[in-house]
Write an enzyme that holds these catalytic residues in place. Structure first.
Site, short mmCIF file in Angstrom:
data_model
loop_
_atom_site.label_atom_id
_atom_site.label_comp_id
_atom_site.label_asym_id
_atom_site.label_seq_id
_atom_site.Cartn_x
_atom_site.Cartn_y
_atom_site.Cartn_z
N CYS A 177 0.83 -1.21 0.00
CA CYS A 177 0.00 0.00 0.00
C CYS A 177 0.87 1.26 0.00
CB CYS A 177 -0.94 -0.01 1.21
SG CYS A 177 -1.98 1.46 1.29
N CYS B 171 -0.59 4.10 2.14
CA CYS B 171 -0.41 3.95 3.59
C CYS B 171 1.05 4.17 3.99
CB CYS B 171 -0.80 2.54 4.06
SG CYS B 171 -2.21 1.83 3.24
N ASP B 172 1.98 3.65 3.21
CA ASP B 172 3.37 3.55 3.68
C ASP B 172 4.37 4.43 2.95
OD1 ASP B 172 2.54 1.63 5.52
OD2 ASP B 172 2.76 0.01 4.07
#
Ligand code: NAP
Length: 323
Positions: free
Chosen positions: A134, A137-138
């Site tokens: 992701c 997200c990261d």
């Protein structure tokens, strides 16, 4: 045990659209969201091709808007995972989650697909320590770092482009010498000076030290050469597998696990409908998933209407009346 008219399994664009339609048709509707409300779209940074958003829209924002719209008509989000279903006795169907059991007159399956793993040494060990599925997200954790992206499709290039907002370099590792991604995305990626490409190559292992990734072992598929390549992170975008295991063979799937439906979005179980990526392994767009969710919901509404003598057209008309 809670009795509802419709249980929607999954909360991606297909599920949230289905819930919008069934709730708006005055059918009590529960959406069992799974781990990620919004599904894959919620982990996609930017969505450029969902109609109605001429400037594009952030994936999480699109998911949020879809959720709110379904809730406006009374759909209830249940933040839980389906663990078991019983479709054997027909409607009403039993749907069990980790915390609750539902009895539903109709079920709409929009459980989608999950990102594929490489299944190489180090992948599990370094998940969350440099290995990610992701970018949204990261990506932030890789500011100024050098990272690799596995895959050659739309997801790999789209997310590689996004990751250049943070990373110093993004090296796309692709197993063939031709990318699968659309020409538009290829053009954008080629024009981005932070993105490099390594072709005909696979990641054979992910290595690290002190609990963080520091290299991948690469194998060139034509020469057989194996070498270590220094990297701070590995983002994996190599496609998806359908999440049909939870149905335990009670609904028919193809050999790859995609749920099969007829031209009324009905599965082999009367009263159980499906749409979105759990069924569609061809188009796989947020907009096609939303369209299939809508179609599955209309057919569920029809089916309930016909069965209960409300008449098909009246029920459909009720969903189309202005709120
Ligand atoms: P995809 O199109 O199936 O591409 C997967 C990529 O990963 C392919 O390049 C494939 O290589 C590679 N791959 C598969 N298994 C691998 C393995 N074990 N090891 C190494 N490489 C592997 O998946 P996707 O990119 O996630 O896209 C899924 C769908 O969503 C597509 O229909 C796509 O068009 C759509 N999508 C659209 C957009 C957009 O429109 N902006 C954005 C994202 C996704 P090969 O090429 O050799 O098969």
């Amino acid at each position: 045990m809670r009795k509802v008219r419709v249980v929607v399994i999954g909360s991606g664009p297909a599920g949230l659209t289905a819930a919008l339609y069934t709730a708006r048709a005055q059918l009590s509707t529960v959406v069992i969201t799974g781990m990620q409300l919004g599904g894959q779209i919620a982990t996609t940074h930017e969505v450029d091709n969902f109609p109605g958003f001429p400037e594009g829209v952030l994936g999480p924002d699109l998911a949020d808007k879809m959720q709110k719209q379904a809730e406006r008509f009374g759909a209830e989000m249940v933040y839980d995972l389906v663990t078991e279903v019983d479709f054997t006795a027909g409607s009403p169907f039993t749907v069990k989650t980790q915390n609750e059991t539902f009895l539903a007159d109709s079920v709409i399956v929009t459980i989608g697909a999950s990102p594929r793993r490489l299944w190489v040494p180090g992948e599990t060990e370094f998940t969350g320590r440099g290995v990610s599925w992701c970018a949204t997200c990261d990506g932030f954790f890789f500011r100024g770092k050098d990272i690799v992206v596995a895959g050659g499709g739309d997801s790999a290039l789209q997310e590689a482009i996004f990751l250049t907002k943070f990373a110093n370099t993004v090296t796309v590792i692709h197993r063939r010498d031709t990318l699968r991604a659309s020409t538009a995305l290829q053009a954008r990626a080629f024009a981005n000076e932070k993105i490099r490409f390594v072709y005909d190559t696979v990641i054979e292992a992910i290595k690290g030290e002190d609990n963080m990734v520091n290299a991948v072992s690469l194998k060139h598929l034509k020469t057989g050469e194996v070498r270590d390549f220094k990297t701070d992170g590995v983002f994996i975008f190599i496609g998806y597998d359908p999440n049909s295991e939870v149905f335990g063979g009670q609904i028919d799937t193809d050999a790859a696990g995609y749920v099969m439906v007829n031209n009324r979005m009905q599965t082999n179980v009367e009263g159980v409908f499906a749409g979105g990526e759990i069924h569609d392994d061809i188009f796989r767009q947020a907009i096609t998933a939303a369209g299939e969710g809508c179609a599955a919901a209309l057919m569920a509404i029809n089916w309930l209407g016909e069965r209960e003598g409300n008449g098909l057209l009246q029920t459909i008309e009720a969903t189309l009346e202005p709120a």
